[in-house]
Design a protein around this motif. Sequence first.
Motif, PDB file in Angstrom:
ATOM      1  N   TRP A 103      17.138 -51.727  -3.045  1.00 19.99           N
ATOM      2  CA  TRP A 103      17.672 -51.551  -1.695  1.00 19.99           C
ATOM      3  C   TRP A 103      16.581 -52.025  -0.729  1.00 19.99           C
ATOM      4  O   TRP A 103      15.391 -51.810  -0.977  1.00 19.99           O
ATOM      5  CB  TRP A 103      18.000 -50.087  -1.421  1.00 19.99           C
ATOM      6  CG  TRP A 103      19.256 -49.645  -2.125  1.00 19.99           C
ATOM      7  CD1 TRP A 103      19.383 -49.261  -3.419  1.00 19.99           C
ATOM      8  CD2 TRP A 103      20.553 -49.573  -1.551  1.00 19.99           C
ATOM      9  NE1 TRP A 103      20.679 -48.932  -3.701  1.00 19.99           N
ATOM     10  CE2 TRP A 103      21.425 -49.120  -2.561  1.00 19.99           C
ATOM     11  CE3 TRP A 103      21.076 -49.840  -0.293  1.00 19.99           C
ATOM     12  CZ2 TRP A 103      22.772 -48.931  -2.352  1.00 19.99           C
ATOM     13  CZ3 TRP A 103      22.417 -49.640  -0.085  1.00 19.99           C
ATOM     14  CH2 TRP A 103      23.260 -49.197  -1.105  1.00 19.99           C
ATOM     15  N   THR A 104      16.961 -52.634   0.369  1.00 22.19           N
ATOM     16  CA  THR A 104      15.981 -53.134   1.338  1.00 22.19           C
ATOM     17  C   THR A 104      16.347 -52.682   2.743  1.00 22.19           C
ATOM     18  O   THR A 104      17.501 -52.359   3.030  1.00 22.19           O
ATOM     19  CB  THR A 104      15.909 -54.679   1.328  1.00 22.19           C
ATOM     20  OG1 THR A 104      17.171 -55.200   1.751  1.00 22.19           O
ATOM     21  CG2 THR A 104      15.564 -55.208  -0.044  1.00 22.19           C
ATOM     22  N   VAL A 105      15.336 -52.685   3.601  1.00 19.54           N
ATOM     23  CA  VAL A 105      15.554 -52.370   5.007  1.00 19.54           C
ATOM     24  C   VAL A 105      14.505 -53.119   5.817  1.00 19.54           C
ATOM     25  O   VAL A 105      13.365 -53.275   5.371  1.00 19.54           O
ATOM     26  CB  VAL A 105      15.489 -50.838   5.274  1.00 19.54           C
ATOM     27  CG1 VAL A 105      14.100 -50.294   5.054  1.00 19.54           C
ATOM     28  CG2 VAL A 105      15.977 -50.508   6.672  1.00 19.54           C
ATOM     29  N   GLU A 106      14.885 -53.613   6.961  1.00 20.65           N
ATOM     30  CA  GLU A 106      13.964 -54.308   7.857  1.00 20.65           C
ATOM     31  C   GLU A 106      13.420 -53.298   8.867  1.00 20.65           C
ATOM     32  O   GLU A 106      14.192 -52.596   9.529  1.00 20.65           O
ATOM     33  CB  GLU A 106      14.715 -55.425   8.600  1.00 20.65           C
ATOM     34  CG  GLU A 106      13.843 -56.327   9.414  1.00 20.65           C
ATOM     35  CD  GLU A 106      13.008 -57.275   8.554  1.00 20.65           C
ATOM     36  OE1 GLU A 106      11.926 -57.653   9.025  1.00 20.65           O
ATOM     37  OE2 GLU A 106      13.442 -57.625   7.444  1.00 20.65           O
ATOM     38  N   LEU A 107      12.085 -53.199   8.975  1.00 19.09           N
ATOM     39  CA  LEU A 107      11.446 -52.272   9.902  1.00 19.09           C
ATOM     40  C   LEU A 107      10.538 -53.060  10.839  1.00 19.09           C
ATOM     41  O   LEU A 107       9.355 -53.273  10.550  1.00 19.09           O
ATOM     42  CB  LEU A 107      10.640 -51.212   9.141  1.00 19.09           C
ATOM     43  CG  LEU A 107      11.436 -50.322   8.188  1.00 19.09           C
ATOM     44  CD1 LEU A 107      10.508 -49.452   7.365  1.00 19.09           C
ATOM     45  CD2 LEU A 107      12.429 -49.480   8.966  1.00 19.09           C
ATOM     46  N   PRO A 108      11.072 -53.522  11.980  1.00 15.38           N
ATOM     47  CA  PRO A 108      10.283 -54.335  12.912  1.00 15.38           C
ATOM     48  C   PRO A 108       8.991 -53.667  13.371  1.00 15.38           C
ATOM     49  O   PRO A 108       7.975 -54.341  13.550  1.00 15.38           O
ATOM     50  CB  PRO A 108      11.231 -54.555  14.087  1.00 15.38           C
ATOM     51  CG  PRO A 108      12.597 -54.365  13.527  1.00 15.38           C
ATOM     52  CD  PRO A 108      12.444 -53.346  12.430  1.00 15.38           C
ATOM     53  N   GLU A 109       8.990 -52.353  13.560  1.00 12.64           N
ATOM     54  CA  GLU A 109       7.776 -51.656  13.994  1.00 12.64           C
ATOM     55  C   GLU A 109       6.676 -51.735  12.941  1.00 12.64           C
ATOM     56  O   GLU A 109       5.496 -51.823  13.268  1.00 12.64           O
ATOM     57  CB  GLU A 109       8.078 -50.190  14.313  1.00 12.64           C
ATOM     58  CG  GLU A 109       8.907 -49.996  15.560  1.00 12.64           C
ATOM     59  CD  GLU A 109       9.252 -48.528  15.755  1.00 12.64           C
ATOM     60  OE1 GLU A 109       9.808 -47.909  14.820  1.00 12.64           O
ATOM     61  OE2 GLU A 109       8.963 -48.012  16.846  1.00 12.64           O
ATOM     62  N   VAL A 110       7.055 -51.706  11.679  1.00 15.27           N
ATOM     63  CA  VAL A 110       6.072 -51.826  10.604  1.00 15.27           C
ATOM     64  C   VAL A 110       5.553 -53.257  10.553  1.00 15.27           C
ATOM     65  O   VAL A 110       4.351 -53.497  10.460  1.00 15.27           O
ATOM     66  CB  VAL A 110       6.678 -51.400   9.248  1.00 15.27           C
ATOM     67  CG1 VAL A 110       5.719 -51.692   8.103  1.00 15.27           C
ATOM     68  CG2 VAL A 110       7.051 -49.919   9.277  1.00 15.27           C
ATOM     69  N   ARG A 111       6.461 -54.223  10.636  1.00 18.33           N
ATOM     70  CA  ARG A 111       6.075 -55.634  10.614  1.00 18.33           C
ATOM     71  C   ARG A 111       5.108 -55.944  11.758  1.00 18.33           C
ATOM     72  O   ARG A 111       4.164 -56.711  11.597  1.00 18.33           O
ATOM     73  CB  ARG A 111       7.307 -56.526  10.714  1.00 18.33           C
ATOM     74  CG  ARG A 111       6.992 -58.005  10.580  1.00 18.33           C
ATOM     75  CD  ARG A 111       8.249 -58.851  10.653  1.00 18.33           C
ATOM     76  NE  ARG A 111       9.171 -58.505   9.599  1.00 18.33           N
ATOM     77  CZ  ARG A 111       9.321 -59.170   8.461  1.00 18.33           C
ATOM     78  NH1 ARG A 111       8.583 -60.230   8.234  1.00 18.33           N
ATOM     79  NH2 ARG A 111      10.181 -58.781   7.561  1.00 18.33           N
ATOM     80  N   ALA A 112       5.313 -55.327  12.917  1.00 15.41           N
ATOM     81  CA  ALA A 112       4.465 -55.565  14.093  1.00 15.41           C
ATOM     82  C   ALA A 112       3.209 -54.672  14.086  1.00 15.41           C
ATOM     83  O   ALA A 112       2.465 -54.677  15.063  1.00 15.41           O
ATOM     84  CB  ALA A 112       5.272 -55.326  15.369  1.00 15.41           C
TER      85      ALA A 112
END
Length: 123
Positions: A103-112
């Motif tokens: 399962w995947t999820v995109e976490l923009p705050e983590v990426r940034a």
Amino acid sequence: MRADFYVATDGDDANPGTVRKPFATLARARDAVRDLKKAGLKKDVTVLVRGGMYRLDKPLVFGPEDSGTKERSITYAAYPGERPVFSGGRRITGWKKGEGKLWTVELPEVRAAKWNFRQLFVN
């Protein structure tokens, strides 16, 4: 058991903190107790917290100003027979089924690099 202030998940911090109109947060109850202490404690103070999940978006801090006095105690306790749970965890939503069992999820705050975490719990 009778208390001076009550906290409940369906409360409101604009309420007076009574059993019928409880506060929503422990921080609000702590501040109400601080106000009582500044005015001079005339009796022991009790805060009862109803059962349920209380999500904290920042640390809840108690300091020396939150303790009782030599003559009067300040007690925070669970409402009899109930179990309050305080969590600083964040709910992650938006999961998508990946390949196989992934399962995947995109976490923009983590990426940034604005947020990170070390543990992940499921359910």
